[in-house]
Motif scaffolding. Structure first.
Motif, PDB file in Angstrom:
ATOM      1  N   GLU A   7       0.839  -1.191   0.000  1.00  0.00           N
ATOM      2  CA  GLU A   7       0.000   0.000   0.000  1.00  0.00           C
ATOM      3  C   GLU A   7       0.875   1.243   0.000  1.00  0.00           C
ATOM      4  O   GLU A   7       1.879   1.321   0.699  1.00  0.00           O
ATOM      5  CB  GLU A   7      -0.928  -0.001   1.209  1.00  0.00           C
ATOM      6  N   VAL A   8       0.491   2.215  -0.810  1.00  0.00           N
ATOM      7  CA  VAL A   8       1.247   3.449  -0.964  1.00  0.00           C
ATOM      8  C   VAL A   8       1.189   4.245   0.334  1.00  0.00           C
ATOM      9  O   VAL A   8       0.122   4.425   0.917  1.00  0.00           O
ATOM     10  CB  VAL A   8       0.681   4.281  -2.130  1.00  0.00           C
ATOM     11  N   ALA A   9       2.351   4.702   0.776  1.00  0.00           N
ATOM     12  CA  ALA A   9       2.429   5.480   2.015  1.00  0.00           C
ATOM     13  C   ALA A   9       1.851   6.880   1.808  1.00  0.00           C
ATOM     14  O   ALA A   9       1.917   7.433   0.722  1.00  0.00           O
ATOM     15  CB  ALA A   9       3.883   5.597   2.464  1.00  0.00           C
ATOM     16  N   SER A  10       1.294   7.443   2.875  1.00  0.00           N
ATOM     17  CA  SER A  10       0.873   8.837   2.822  1.00  0.00           C
ATOM     18  C   SER A  10       2.069   9.691   3.233  1.00  0.00           C
ATOM     19  O   SER A  10       3.100   9.175   3.628  1.00  0.00           O
ATOM     20  CB  SER A  10      -0.321   9.068   3.749  1.00  0.00           C
ATOM     21  N   GLY A  11       1.953  10.990   3.146  1.00  0.00           N
ATOM     22  CA  GLY A  11       3.064  11.864   3.493  1.00  0.00           C
ATOM     23  C   GLY A  11       3.874  12.222   2.252  1.00  0.00           C
ATOM     24  O   GLY A  11       3.358  12.238   1.139  1.00  0.00           O
ATOM     25  N   GLU A  12       5.156  12.493   2.454  1.00  0.00           N
ATOM     26  CA  GLU A  12       6.015  12.912   1.343  1.00  0.00           C
ATOM     27  C   GLU A  12       6.122  11.813   0.287  1.00  0.00           C
ATOM     28  O   GLU A  12       6.364  10.652   0.592  1.00  0.00           O
ATOM     29  CB  GLU A  12       7.417  13.261   1.842  1.00  0.00           C
ATOM     30  N   ARG A  13       5.925  12.203  -0.961  1.00  0.00           N
ATOM     31  CA  ARG A  13       6.043  11.280  -2.096  1.00  0.00           C
ATOM     32  C   ARG A  13       6.622  12.071  -3.256  1.00  0.00           C
ATOM     33  O   ARG A  13       5.893  12.617  -4.084  1.00  0.00           O
ATOM     34  CB  ARG A  13       4.678  10.691  -2.463  1.00  0.00           C
ATOM     35  N   THR A  30       6.287  15.633  -7.732  1.00  0.00           N
ATOM     36  CA  THR A  30       5.423  15.089  -6.691  1.00  0.00           C
ATOM     37  C   THR A  30       4.668  13.904  -7.272  1.00  0.00           C
ATOM     38  O   THR A  30       4.150  13.967  -8.387  1.00  0.00           O
ATOM     39  CB  THR A  30       4.427  16.157  -6.202  1.00  0.00           C
ATOM     40  N   LEU A  31       4.630  12.822  -6.520  1.00  0.00           N
ATOM     41  CA  LEU A  31       3.923  11.613  -6.950  1.00  0.00           C
ATOM     42  C   LEU A  31       2.534  11.597  -6.330  1.00  0.00           C
ATOM     43  O   LEU A  31       2.373  11.907  -5.144  1.00  0.00           O
ATOM     44  CB  LEU A  31       4.702  10.365  -6.524  1.00  0.00           C
ATOM     45  N   GLU A  32       1.538  11.241  -7.131  1.00  0.00           N
ATOM     46  CA  GLU A  32       0.154  11.154  -6.665  1.00  0.00           C
ATOM     47  C   GLU A  32      -0.295   9.698  -6.716  1.00  0.00           C
ATOM     48  O   GLU A  32       0.046   8.971  -7.649  1.00  0.00           O
ATOM     49  CB  GLU A  32      -0.758  12.007  -7.556  1.00  0.00           C
ATOM     50  N   ALA A  33      -1.077   9.294  -5.740  1.00  0.00           N
ATOM     51  CA  ALA A  33      -1.600   7.928  -5.713  1.00  0.00           C
ATOM     52  C   ALA A  33      -2.742   7.818  -6.727  1.00  0.00           C
ATOM     53  O   ALA A  33      -3.726   8.533  -6.630  1.00  0.00           O
ATOM     54  CB  ALA A  33      -2.089   7.565  -4.323  1.00  0.00           C
ATOM     55  N   SER A  34      -2.572   6.932  -7.708  1.00  0.00           N
ATOM     56  CA  SER A  34      -3.644   6.696  -8.672  1.00  0.00           C
ATOM     57  C   SER A  34      -4.433   5.439  -8.302  1.00  0.00           C
ATOM     58  O   SER A  34      -5.459   5.148  -8.908  1.00  0.00           O
ATOM     59  CB  SER A  34      -3.090   6.593 -10.086  1.00  0.00           C
ATOM     60  N   SER A  62       7.540   9.114   2.389  1.00  0.00           N
ATOM     61  CA  SER A  62       7.294   9.271   3.823  1.00  0.00           C
ATOM     62  C   SER A  62       8.584   9.173   4.633  1.00  0.00           C
ATOM     63  O   SER A  62       9.556   9.835   4.321  1.00  0.00           O
ATOM     64  CB  SER A  62       6.262   8.258   4.299  1.00  0.00           C
ATOM     65  N   ASP A  63       8.591   8.304   5.643  1.00  0.00           N
ATOM     66  CA  ASP A  63       9.729   8.189   6.549  1.00  0.00           C
ATOM     67  C   ASP A  63      10.748   7.137   6.112  1.00  0.00           C
ATOM     68  O   ASP A  63      11.707   6.866   6.836  1.00  0.00           O
ATOM     69  CB  ASP A  63       9.245   7.859   7.963  1.00  0.00           C
ATOM     70  N   LEU A  64      10.555   6.518   4.943  1.00  0.00           N
ATOM     71  CA  LEU A  64      11.494   5.506   4.461  1.00  0.00           C
ATOM     72  C   LEU A  64      12.782   6.158   3.981  1.00  0.00           C
ATOM     73  O   LEU A  64      12.771   7.309   3.533  1.00  0.00           O
ATOM     74  CB  LEU A  64      10.862   4.708   3.312  1.00  0.00           C
ATOM     75  N   PRO A  65      13.911   5.456   4.043  1.00  0.00           N
ATOM     76  CA  PRO A  65      15.151   6.026   3.507  1.00  0.00           C
ATOM     77  C   PRO A  65      15.002   6.280   2.008  1.00  0.00           C
ATOM     78  O   PRO A  65      14.324   5.511   1.312  1.00  0.00           O
ATOM     79  CB  PRO A  65      16.203   4.937   3.758  1.00  0.00           C
ATOM     80  N   PRO A  66      15.599   7.367   1.495  1.00  0.00           N
ATOM     81  CA  PRO A  66      15.504   7.639   0.047  1.00  0.00           C
ATOM     82  C   PRO A  66      16.133   6.513  -0.758  1.00  0.00           C
ATOM     83  O   PRO A  66      17.079   5.860  -0.322  1.00  0.00           O
ATOM     84  CB  PRO A  66      16.279   8.932  -0.149  1.00  0.00           C
TER      85      PRO A  66
END
Length: 75
Positions: A7-13, A30-34, A62-66
């Motif tokens: 599932e796509v994370a919310s927050g920074e994308r 910016t990435l948008e959830a489709s 989100s909070d994942l490492p880049p």
């Protein structure tokens, strides 16, 4: 094939593009959830006046490492 989607994370994308060794300016997408498991975005990257075609993409979710990816962009 096994479904390995998450599932796509919310927050920074975002995806931040840069060209190693060249100052090509700021290119942030910016990435948008489709859908719940798919992110999409579009960006137009400029042609390098020196003819270089390698871009570095830093993907941030989100909070994942880049995640760093090198892309060869052709005409």
């Amino acid at each position: 094939a096994d479904d390995q989607s998450i599932e796509v994370a919310s927050g920074e994308r975002t995806v931040d593009f840069s060209m190693p060794g060249m100052d090509m300016g700021d290119h942030l997408m910016t990435l948008e959830a489709s859908s719940p498991t798919l992110l999409e975005g579009r960006i137009a990257l400029p042609a390098c006046p020196m003819g270089h075609s390698l871009w570095q993409a830093s993907i941030r979710l989100s909070d994942l490492p880049p995640v760093e990816v090198t892309l060869h962009v052709g005409e």
